[in-house]
Design an enzyme around this catalytic site. Structure first.
Site, PDB file in Angstrom:
ATOM      1  N   LYS A 283       0.925  -0.905   0.201  1.00  0.00           N
ATOM      2  CA  LYS A 283       0.157   0.113   0.184  1.00  0.00           C
ATOM      3  C   LYS A 283       1.414   1.430  -0.943  1.00  0.00           C
ATOM      4  O   LYS A 283       1.468   1.664   0.819  1.00  0.00           O
ATOM      5  CB  LYS A 283      -1.270  -0.295   1.115  1.00  0.00           C
ATOM      6  CG  LYS A 283      -2.233  -0.893   1.132  1.00  0.00           C
ATOM      7  CD  LYS A 283      -3.835  -0.367   0.851  1.00  0.00           C
ATOM      8  CE  LYS A 283      -4.044  -0.150   1.473  1.00  0.00           C
ATOM      9  NZ  LYS A 283      -5.969  -0.135   1.232  1.00  0.00           N
ATOM     10  N   GLU A 290      -6.550  12.903   1.730  1.00  0.00           N
ATOM     11  CA  GLU A 290      -7.276  12.055   2.667  1.00  0.00           C
ATOM     12  C   GLU A 290      -7.846  13.247   3.707  1.00  0.00           C
ATOM     13  O   GLU A 290      -8.561  13.962   4.219  1.00  0.00           O
ATOM     14  CB  GLU A 290      -7.436  10.612   3.153  1.00  0.00           C
ATOM     15  CG  GLU A 290      -7.620   9.882   1.576  1.00  0.00           C
ATOM     16  CD  GLU A 290      -7.234   8.260   2.341  1.00  0.00           C
ATOM     17  OE1 GLU A 290      -8.026   7.778   1.535  1.00  0.00           O
ATOM     18  OE2 GLU A 290      -6.621   8.461   2.970  1.00  0.00           O
TER      19      GLU A 290
END
Ligand code: ARG
Length: 473
Positions: A283, A290
């Site tokens: 990841k 965000e």
């Protein structure tokens, strides 16, 4: 507990009540502004014959010493004072004695805090304006670089018509440009000096309010003393404008998050601006985008909060208004960090041009152009629309893009198709034919980019300074 009042009291304030009431925990960030306002006030008092020259000199010396000592960390702003005004005044008196006690002549903490807040907000507006400008410069630079980076333009998050990355980023340029204009509007409207309004009804001393307004770089003094101590409109306007900045950043963040996903693969956020997962080694998360999207909520919250606080307050000053500080500070800090990080993130982001172009080819984004092609061959638009609709269905059934159909297949759909259809529906042609000002065609975009460059350079010469802020258009 150190406070500026107490004469009429026979009992100490309850400890918790004192703490509940005190504002030093957060208004300490006004310390420089409070000194600046006091210096202007003292100078005016002397000019008006209210202070002697010696008294004024002692006050100026004392205040400047305090400023130096706080700067050099020799003097700490501690919670033992009720607020920043008490801190400065108590320190002044302990340094210069009786002359210090005269500084507050013709002044109340109500006009003092109104002044400090304005001085602070005014400076922050300029800083936010600078950060917005830096972001606009990044965007215009990327636009110049990506005039021919084709990508799908979306409506309903469905591929609609091809555009370029320059064009897409140009939409954000306009948004942040309007945000800058709002900063300028608010600055101009708020730039009037409340000092001299006293507690609410002015004062009997012959103050020269034009004098202090000019010294502090204001356009002039405010014209109603009750309004001066109870007006927080500019805070509301600023928080509304900051909410709009965050809304823009949040929309942009949402797109960066989508573009950065495996499914889109349009961009790769630089390592410096992404984070990993503690469990999933593959990841690379778009945390900055965000968090920016997430922090939008708290800036909106500050706007609703102040609107609610102000609603129903009788004139003039009420302690409720002390609540304006923490939420304004938080919103300003949040917007400044989001603008800084967002700018860094997009500056270092890699755009996967082939992937974007391929995505634009696969979504029938050239269907409108195919219809226009038929119109050019004399087919009425409504018929052309129907033919292309059937063509898209055929493509879906046969898993083909429009430009992958053979001429025989095309002629089957309409005899009006000829060899030049391939050129007409190529991505490049579709974009290049859109040349109205504001459209994605290279020449149209170049015009806008040149206009942007001029806009950004023009206010370079008149970089706003406190007191002479002249925002562009
Ligand atoms: N800390 C107060 C505020 O932020 C300053 C004004 C105090 N005035 C008063 N009358 N207690 O609003």
């Amino acid at each position: 507990m150190a406070q500026l009042w107490g004469g009429r009291f026979t009992k100490e304030t309850d400890r918790l009540a004192y703490q509940f009431n005190a504002s030093i925990y957060f208004d300490k960030r006004f310390w420089e502004k409070d000194i600046e306002g006091s210096l202007a006030h003292a100078a005016m008092l002397e000019r008006q014959g209210i202070l002697t020259e010696e008294e004024r000199d002692a006050i100026v010396r004392g205040l400047e010493e305090i400023r130096r000592d706080v700067e050099d960390r020799k003097l700490e702003i501690t919670d033992e004072y009720e607020d920043i005004h008490s801190f400065v005044e108590a320190n002044l008196i302990s340094r210069i004695g009786d002359a210090g006690k005269k500084l507050h002549t013709g002044r109340s903490r109500n006009d003092q805090v109104a002044l400090d807040m304005r001085l602070y907000v005014r400076q922050e507006i300029l800083e936010i304006d600078g950060l917005l400008k830096a972001l606009l410069e990044t965007l215009n630079g990327l636009m110049e670089e990506h005039l021919e980076t084709y990508m799908p333009g979306f409506t309903h998050l469905q591929k609609a018509q091809p555009v370029t990355l320059a064009h897409h980023l140009g939409a954000y340029f306009e948004m942040f440009k309007r945000d800058r204009q709002r900063m300028g509007d608010i600055y101009r409207r708020m730039n009037y000096c409340p000092l001299g309004a006293g507690a609410l009804a002015g004062t009997t001393y012959p103050l020269d309010r034009f004098d202090t307004a000019a010294t502090l770089g204001f356009e002039g003094p405010t014209l109603n003393s009750m309004d001066s101590v109870s007006d927080r409109d500019y805070v509301i306007e600023l928080l509304a404008a900051l909410s709009t900045v965050m809304m823009h950043l949040s929309r942009f963040s949402e797109e960066v998050i989508l573009w950065n996903s495996n499914e889109y693969g349009f961009v790769e956020i630089d390592d410096a601006y992404s984070t990993g997962s503690s469990i999933m080694p593959q990841k690379k998360n778009p945390d900055i985008a965000e968090l920016t999207r997430g922090k939008t909520g708290r800036v909106y919250g500050s706007l609703v909060s102040i609107l609610t606080t102000m609603k129903g307050l009788p004139l003039a000053y009420n302690k409720d208004m002390q609540e304006d500080k923490e939420l304004t500070f938080d919103a300003i800090d949040t917007v400044k960090s989001c603008l800084t990080l967002f700018n860094g993130m997009i500056k270092t982001m890699r755009f996967h041009k082939e992937r974007m172009e391929k995505s634009a080819m696969n979504g029938f984004t050239n269907a409108t152009d195919a219809a226009d092609y038929l119109v050019g061959k004399g087919v009425p638009f409504r018929d052309a629309h129907g033919i292309i609709g059937r063509m898209v269905l055929y493509c879906i059934d046969h898993k083909k893009a429009i430009d992958e159909l053979s001429l025989e297949e095309l002629k089957e759909l309409s005899p009006a198709f000829e060899e030049d259809i391939y050129e007409a529906v190529s991505l490049k042609t579709c974009v290049e034919k859109r040349l109205t000002l504001g459209a994605p065609g290279v020449e149209a975009m170049k015009e806008v980019i040149a206009f942007n460059r001029k806009y950004l350079a023009a206010d370079e010469e008149e970089t706003p300074k406190i007191g002479d802020f002249r925002p562009l258009n």
